[in-house]
Design a protein around this motif. Sequence first.
Motif, PDB file in Angstrom:
ATOM      1  N   TYR A 141     -24.834  45.619 -12.239  1.00  0.00           N
ATOM      2  CA  TYR A 141     -26.174  45.778 -11.676  1.00  0.00           C
ATOM      3  C   TYR A 141     -26.736  44.428 -11.234  1.00  0.00           C
ATOM      4  CZ  TYR A 141     -31.098  47.090 -11.360  1.00  0.00           C
ATOM      5  OH  TYR A 141     -32.375  47.308 -10.932  1.00  0.00           O
ATOM      6  N   ALA A 142     -27.201  44.388  -9.982  1.00  0.00           N
ATOM      7  CA  ALA A 142     -27.683  43.132  -9.397  1.00  0.00           C
ATOM      8  C   ALA A 142     -29.058  42.739  -9.899  1.00  0.00           C
ATOM      9  CB  ALA A 142     -27.708  43.242  -7.869  1.00  0.00           C
ATOM     10  N   ASP A 149     -33.357  43.726 -11.013  1.00  0.00           N
ATOM     11  CA  ASP A 149     -34.585  44.071 -10.299  1.00  0.00           C
ATOM     12  C   ASP A 149     -35.167  42.891  -9.536  1.00  0.00           C
ATOM     13  OD1 ASP A 149     -34.496  46.666 -11.238  1.00  0.00           O
ATOM     14  OD2 ASP A 149     -35.621  46.176 -13.054  1.00  0.00           O
ATOM     15  N   ASP A 150     -34.751  41.685  -9.903  1.00  0.00           N
ATOM     16  CA  ASP A 150     -35.338  40.494  -9.288  1.00  0.00           C
ATOM     17  C   ASP A 150     -34.477  39.936  -8.157  1.00  0.00           C
ATOM     18  OD1 ASP A 150     -33.263  39.771 -10.909  1.00  0.00           O
ATOM     19  OD2 ASP A 150     -34.273  38.023 -11.799  1.00  0.00           O
ATOM     20  N   ARG A 151     -33.577  40.739  -7.606  1.00  0.00           N
ATOM     21  CA  ARG A 151     -32.716  40.261  -6.519  1.00  0.00           C
ATOM     22  C   ARG A 151     -33.558  39.936  -5.288  1.00  0.00           C
ATOM     23  NH1 ARG A 151     -31.254  45.713  -7.465  1.00  0.00           N
ATOM     24  NH2 ARG A 151     -31.879  47.158  -5.801  1.00  0.00           N
ATOM     25  N   SER A 152     -33.078  38.974  -4.524  1.00  0.00           N
ATOM     26  CA  SER A 152     -33.824  38.518  -3.357  1.00  0.00           C
ATOM     27  C   SER A 152     -33.781  39.553  -2.239  1.00  0.00           C
ATOM     28  CB  SER A 152     -33.224  37.201  -2.846  1.00  0.00           C
ATOM     29  OG  SER A 152     -31.916  37.427  -2.326  1.00  0.00           O
ATOM     30  N   VAL A 187     -30.325  39.537  -0.584  1.00  0.00           N
ATOM     31  CA  VAL A 187     -29.315  40.300  -1.315  1.00  0.00           C
ATOM     32  C   VAL A 187     -29.568  41.793  -1.153  1.00  0.00           C
ATOM     33  CG1 VAL A 187     -28.447  40.863  -3.618  1.00  0.00           C
ATOM     34  CG2 VAL A 187     -28.851  38.473  -2.977  1.00  0.00           C
ATOM     35  N   GLU A 188     -30.825  42.195  -1.240  1.00  0.00           N
ATOM     36  CA  GLU A 188     -31.151  43.614  -1.067  1.00  0.00           C
ATOM     37  C   GLU A 188     -30.749  44.106   0.326  1.00  0.00           C
ATOM     38  OE1 GLU A 188     -32.713  47.450  -1.801  1.00  0.00           O
ATOM     39  OE2 GLU A 188     -32.203  45.796  -3.148  1.00  0.00           O
ATOM     40  N   TRP A 190     -23.871  48.030  -7.808  1.00  0.00           N
ATOM     41  CA  TRP A 190     -24.689  46.817  -7.688  1.00  0.00           C
ATOM     42  C   TRP A 190     -26.170  47.165  -7.546  1.00  0.00           C
ATOM     43  CZ3 TRP A 190     -20.762  44.660  -3.651  1.00  0.00           C
ATOM     44  CH2 TRP A 190     -19.733  43.998  -4.327  1.00  0.00           C
TER      45      TRP A 190
END
Length: 234
Positions: free
Chosen positions: A52-53, A55-58, A61-62, A185
Amino acid sequence: MPPPRSSDARAVRVAGATVLATVLVVALLAWAVLEQAPPLLRVDRAVADALYAGDDRSRLVEGLLQVATAPGLLVVRCVLYLPVLAWLVVRRRWWTAAWVATAVLLVSPLTTLLKDAVGRSRPQFPGGGAAYESLSYPSGHASGVTTLVAVGLLLAWPALAPRARRGWLAAGLVLAVVVGLTRMWLGVHWLSDVVGGEALGAAWTLLVALAFGGLPGGRAALPERSPAAVEPVR
């Protein structure tokens, strides 16, 4: 009509065996999910937590993940295969158009029926996660991308040289794996959802191809490209 070649008969046998094997995978995973089998749950949880990438992924990245996961969408299959269907209709390849349309369009409702039958919830994470309300097993993106790849390979197979076949097969497998990984991811599917979805896509596509005669040598298969005649050197 010429008699079937041994290679065509072998392709039918291999396809039939693959359908049986992949249906068995879908059924066994569905049973394990319904029974809450501890080994399956442990593996799913471990893989989900590892991949899992967050919840704070940029936003970058999203965005990349959303682009990478898009080949599993119905709309992408429609955009890619509508021109193919139009070309087949213009050439009066009715059986070919019928099997392609059936495989491409009906895998999504079939996946939804299985989701409703199994009723599995999507992954949840301590930080929140995606929190989708829709159901999880099997993954629609996974079944969709596998259908997308399998239909394309079966259509193009007669026209491809042996080396090109290996190359396109490898590329298709990579695409299916990448889309499956993106679902984990993004935190919206378990590993078993992805495996079950890809098995479902393979089983469905091959079953429809067998039913319509879409395998090499069948009535719905495109003809093999004849090798160019080589003129003798004088």
